[in-house]
Design an enzyme around this catalytic site. Structure first.
Site, PDB file in Angstrom:
ATOM      1  N   LYS A  15       0.826  -1.225   0.000  1.00 36.92           N
ATOM      2  CA  LYS A  15       0.000   0.000   0.000  1.00 36.92           C
ATOM      3  C   LYS A  15       0.846   1.255   0.000  1.00 36.92           C
ATOM      4  CE  LYS A  15      -2.597  -0.158   3.676  1.00 36.92           C
ATOM      5  NZ  LYS A  15      -1.866  -0.437   4.620  1.00 36.92           N
ATOM      6  N   ARG A  90      -9.081   3.067   9.236  1.00 36.11           N
ATOM      7  CA  ARG A  90      -8.816   1.663   9.530  1.00 36.11           C
ATOM      8  C   ARG A  90      -9.916   1.045  10.390  1.00 36.11           C
ATOM      9  NH1 ARG A  90      -2.874   1.734   8.861  1.00 36.11           N
ATOM     10  NH2 ARG A  90      -1.835  -0.119   9.606  1.00 36.11           N
ATOM     11  N   ARG A 129      11.431  -6.054   4.541  1.00 37.29           N
ATOM     12  CA  ARG A 129      11.210  -4.635   4.212  1.00 37.29           C
ATOM     13  C   ARG A 129      12.222  -3.720   4.919  1.00 37.29           C
ATOM     14  NH1 ARG A 129       5.249  -2.276   4.463  1.00 37.29           N
ATOM     15  NH2 ARG A 129       5.260  -2.810   6.665  1.00 37.29           N
ATOM     16  N   ARG A 162      11.587  -1.706  10.439  1.00 39.51           N
ATOM     17  CA  ARG A 162      10.619  -1.268  11.443  1.00 39.51           C
ATOM     18  C   ARG A 162      10.469  -2.313  12.538  1.00 39.51           C
ATOM     19  NH1 ARG A 162       5.390   0.422   7.963  1.00 39.51           N
ATOM     20  NH2 ARG A 162       4.415  -0.417   9.832  1.00 39.51           N
ATOM     21  N   ARG A 173      -0.695  -7.798  13.543  1.00 38.81           N
ATOM     22  CA  ARG A 173      -1.235  -6.688  12.740  1.00 38.81           C
ATOM     23  C   ARG A 173      -2.220  -7.202  11.700  1.00 38.81           C
ATOM     24  NH1 ARG A 173       4.017  -4.329  10.568  1.00 38.81           N
ATOM     25  NH2 ARG A 173       2.704  -2.952   9.335  1.00 38.81           N
TER      26      ARG A 173
HETATM   27  P1  AMP Z   1       1.309   1.356   8.945  1.00 35.80           P
HETATM   28  O1  AMP Z   1       2.570   2.068   8.631  1.00 35.80           O
HETATM   29  O2  AMP Z   1       0.129   1.859   8.173  1.00 35.80           O
HETATM   30  O3  AMP Z   1       1.450  -0.138   8.845  1.00 35.80           O
HETATM   31  O4  AMP Z   1       0.962   1.682  10.478  1.00 35.80           O
HETATM   32  C1  AMP Z   1       1.849   1.317  11.519  1.00 35.80           C
HETATM   33  C2  AMP Z   1       1.116   1.338  12.851  1.00 35.80           C
HETATM   34  O5  AMP Z   1       0.633   2.665  13.112  1.00 35.80           O
HETATM   35  C3  AMP Z   1      -0.132   0.458  12.938  1.00 35.80           C
HETATM   36  O6  AMP Z   1       0.156  -0.893  13.239  1.00 35.80           O
HETATM   37  C4  AMP Z   1      -0.903   1.156  14.059  1.00 35.80           C
HETATM   38  O7  AMP Z   1      -0.356   0.856  15.324  1.00 35.80           O
HETATM   39  C5  AMP Z   1      -0.634   2.621  13.758  1.00 35.80           C
HETATM   40  N1  AMP Z   1      -1.641   3.169  12.823  1.00 35.80           N
HETATM   41  C6  AMP Z   1      -1.453   3.582  11.550  1.00 35.80           C
HETATM   42  N2  AMP Z   1      -2.596   4.031  11.010  1.00 35.80           N
HETATM   43  C7  AMP Z   1      -3.549   3.897  11.959  1.00 35.80           C
HETATM   44  C8  AMP Z   1      -4.936   4.173  12.006  1.00 35.80           C
HETATM   45  N3  AMP Z   1      -5.608   4.680  10.948  1.00 35.80           N
HETATM   46  N4  AMP Z   1      -5.612   3.910  13.161  1.00 35.80           N
HETATM   47  C9  AMP Z   1      -4.962   3.424  14.230  1.00 35.80           C
HETATM   48  N5  AMP Z   1      -3.660   3.119  14.256  1.00 35.80           N
HETATM   49  C10 AMP Z   1      -2.946   3.348  13.130  1.00 35.80           C
END
Ligand code: AMP
Length: 216
Positions: A15, A90, A129, A162, A173
């Site tokens: 994404k 989300r 990654r 990460r 996740r």
């Molecule tokens: P991502 O980089 O999108 O995989 O996000 C990494 C982490 O950030 C996620 O596992 C959540 O802990 C937090 N996070 C990102 N976007 C959201 C969201 N829209 N709502 C809640 N937590 C989020």
């Protein structure tokens, strides 16, 4: 009217990579909730410290703080023409809040590309990654390695893995995604905005399919 595109898909499906390409192609702002949390973490803000406790466990940051962070972000001038929303909404509560926020700007969600892949693909992708510290450019040691190991091709900054890309956290996740984010797939499908895209294909192919689906 502004254009808002919501990218949906499980962790590791690509994404973020597609969102960056799409933002460059459309000239719309790239708004990534995960990047915003990581930026706050890097700058040691209160929001960053709060988010870290959830991110480390692979859980979602509470809706209220996430929603106000996005509200502030999309109110900035670079989102006047719209944005590519990557990782937000989300949860159904976030989707409702987004609809209300955009209505205030006389806008709405225009399209929702939904990128999918099997869990085995997601775990393999997140495992290899590497992310750039400066701007979050994304690499994969097997599928899209940088020219020089450990260095970003675009800005020369250091690449890091990460914390939440560890296998146990990724599995969590994905479970959180299935429970909390999957309802949005049905919601946007019912609204006729969902564009399903196979994310197991090579990056360039996913981009081609994505752009042609959006152009239709
Ligand atoms: P991502 O980089 O999108 O995989 O996000 C990494 C982490 O950030 C996620 O596992 C959540 O802990 C937090 N996070 C990102 N976007 C959201 C969201 N829209 N709502 C809640 N937590 C989020």
């Amino acid at each position: 009217m502004a254009t808002f595109i919501v990218l949906l898909g499980p962790p590791g499906v690509g994404k973020g990579t597609q969102a960056k390409i799409l933002a460059e192609t459309t000239k719309l702002a790239h708004v990534s909730s995960g990047d915003l949390f990581r930026e706050n973490l890097k700058n040691q803000t209160e929001l960053g410290k709060l988010a870290k406790s959830f991110m480390d466990k692979g859980e979602l940051v509470p809706d209220d703080v996430t929603i106000s962070m996005i509200r502030e972000r999309i109110s900035r001038p670079d989102c006047e023409a719209g944005a590519i929303l990557d990782g937000f909404p989300r949860t159904p509560t976030q989707a409702d809040a987004l609809e209300k926020m955009l209505a205030e700007f006389a806008s709405e969600v225009n399209a929702v590309p939904y990128i999918t892949a099997d869990e085995s693909v997601l775990v393999e992708r997140t495992g290899g990654r590497w992310t750039c510290r400066e701007h979050g450019h994304i690499y994969h040691e097997k599928f899209s390695p940088p020219q020089k190991t450990g260095v970003c091709d675009f800005d020369g900054s250091e690449l890091y893995q990460r914390d939440d890309d560890k296998v146990e956290t990724v599995t969590k996740r994905i479970r959180v995604y299935l429970e909390q984010t999957m309802p949005l797939v049905e919601y946007y499908r019912k609204c006729g905005k969902l564009l399903e895209i196979d994310g197991a294909q090579p990056v360039e192919q996913v981009t081609r399919v994505l752009l042609s689906a959006l152009n239709k």
